[in-house]
Design a protein around this motif. Structure first.
Motif, PDB file in Angstrom:
ATOM      1  N   ASP A  12       0.853  -1.234  -0.104  1.00 41.42           N
ATOM      2  CA  ASP A  12      -0.282   0.120   0.106  1.00 41.42           C
ATOM      3  C   ASP A  12       0.590   1.222   0.009  1.00 41.42           C
ATOM      4  O   ASP A  12       0.580   1.966  -0.407  1.00 41.42           O
ATOM      5  N   GLU A  13       1.765   1.366   1.010  1.00 44.30           N
ATOM      6  CA  GLU A  13       3.539   2.283   0.706  1.00 44.30           C
ATOM      7  C   GLU A  13       3.615   2.581  -0.467  1.00 44.30           C
ATOM      8  O   GLU A  13       3.497   3.883  -1.429  1.00 44.30           O
ATOM      9  N   ALA A  14       3.979   2.068  -1.627  1.00 40.81           N
ATOM     10  CA  ALA A  14       4.076   2.111  -2.978  1.00 40.81           C
ATOM     11  C   ALA A  14       3.153   2.464  -3.742  1.00 40.81           C
ATOM     12  O   ALA A  14       3.420   3.402  -4.391  1.00 40.81           O
ATOM     13  N   LYS A  15       1.802   1.977  -3.452  1.00 39.00           N
ATOM     14  CA  LYS A  15       0.852   2.907  -4.151  1.00 39.00           C
ATOM     15  C   LYS A  15       0.049   4.510  -3.419  1.00 39.00           C
ATOM     16  O   LYS A  15      -0.143   4.831  -4.454  1.00 39.00           O
ATOM     17  N   THR A  16       0.622   4.275  -2.293  1.00 38.85           N
ATOM     18  CA  THR A  16       0.632   5.581  -1.825  1.00 38.85           C
ATOM     19  C   THR A  16       1.693   6.632  -2.301  1.00 38.85           C
ATOM     20  O   THR A  16       1.770   7.768  -2.680  1.00 38.85           O
ATOM     21  N   ALA A  17       2.938   6.399  -2.697  1.00 35.09           N
ATOM     22  CA  ALA A  17       4.068   6.583  -3.404  1.00 35.09           C
ATOM     23  C   ALA A  17       3.335   7.318  -4.508  1.00 35.09           C
ATOM     24  O   ALA A  17       3.905   8.673  -5.404  1.00 35.09           O
ATOM     25  N   LEU A  64       1.957  -5.643 -12.375  1.00 33.50           N
ATOM     26  CA  LEU A  64       2.101  -4.609 -11.625  1.00 33.50           C
ATOM     27  C   LEU A  64       2.305  -2.707 -12.552  1.00 33.50           C
ATOM     28  O   LEU A  64       1.412  -2.504 -11.453  1.00 33.50           O
ATOM     29  N   LEU A  65       3.601  -3.452 -13.044  1.00 32.07           N
ATOM     30  CA  LEU A  65       3.582  -2.379 -13.839  1.00 32.07           C
ATOM     31  C   LEU A  65       2.970  -1.738 -14.554  1.00 32.07           C
ATOM     32  O   LEU A  65       2.555  -0.659 -14.604  1.00 32.07           O
ATOM     33  N   VAL A  66       2.401  -2.629 -15.416  1.00 30.46           N
ATOM     34  CA  VAL A  66       1.344  -2.889 -16.526  1.00 30.46           C
ATOM     35  C   VAL A  66       0.008  -2.571 -15.593  1.00 30.46           C
ATOM     36  O   VAL A  66      -0.092  -1.012 -16.742  1.00 30.46           O
ATOM     37  N   SER A  67      -0.541  -2.372 -14.988  1.00 29.26           N
ATOM     38  CA  SER A  67      -1.908  -1.996 -13.935  1.00 29.26           C
ATOM     39  C   SER A  67      -1.246  -0.152 -13.674  1.00 29.26           C
ATOM     40  O   SER A  67      -2.209   0.344 -13.547  1.00 29.26           O
ATOM     41  N   SER A  68      -0.291  -0.316 -13.131  1.00 27.59           N
ATOM     42  CA  SER A  68      -0.055   0.859 -12.582  1.00 27.59           C
ATOM     43  C   SER A  68      -0.222   1.691 -13.610  1.00 27.59           C
ATOM     44  O   SER A  68      -0.687   2.743 -13.019  1.00 27.59           O
TER      45      SER A  68
END
Length: 151
Positions: A12-17, A64-68
């Motif tokens: 979750d912290e990576a998503k926040t960043a 993960l990268l494609v989704s992000s």
């Protein structure tokens, strides 16, 4: 162009960043470069098993990268640069920062509680004095409203 360099994983912290960086890039007419790391696996006596483990980790990182990237494009209209690298995280991040003079900031997420991860520990400790750019550590406990306001 001002580029915000974000290292992501499934936390979750990576998503926040990433959310912070995407809003910041949108407001400053900048770009985003997201990196997913595939940590090296321990050597397994059976080569095929190790190859399978490595391949699965690579595929998870790519997904993960494609989704992000899709979320960033949808939310901010920015098409991020995406990279998957295998190896030791600190060395890879440091090398990529040295190779990319347009990076305006390294953006990392910090967990809302507990000790920081290895990248945050390194780049905010002894490893921060010789970075070629500023580092932004985004607290994982911030709400989306806080992130939007602060970015």
């Amino acid at each position: 162009m001002r580029t915000y360099f974000v290292v992501i994983d499934e936390t979750d912290e990576a998503k926040t960043a990433l959310r912070f960086a995407s809003h910041r890039a949108s407001k400053t007419n900048g770009a985003i470069h997201i990196l997913a790391l595939v940590e090296p696996t321990e050597i397994v006596p059976w080569g095929n098993v190790q190859a399978t483990i490595t391949e699965e980790a690579q595929l998870r990182a790519e997904e993960l990268l494609v989704s992000s990237a899709g979320e960033i494009l949808e939310e901010s209209g920015i098409r991020p640069i995406i990279t998957v690298k295998q190896g030791q995280g600190v060395k890879i991040v440091r090398a990529m920062l040295e190779e990319n003079p347009n990076v305006a900031a390294l953006v990392l997420g910090a967990a809302p509680s507990g000790p920081p991860g290895p990248l945050v520990s390194h780049f905010t400790g002894n490893g921060c004095g010789d970075l070629p750019c500023p580092i932004m550590v985004i607290p994982g406990g911030l709400s989306n409203e806080d992130l939007d306001r602060l970015s």
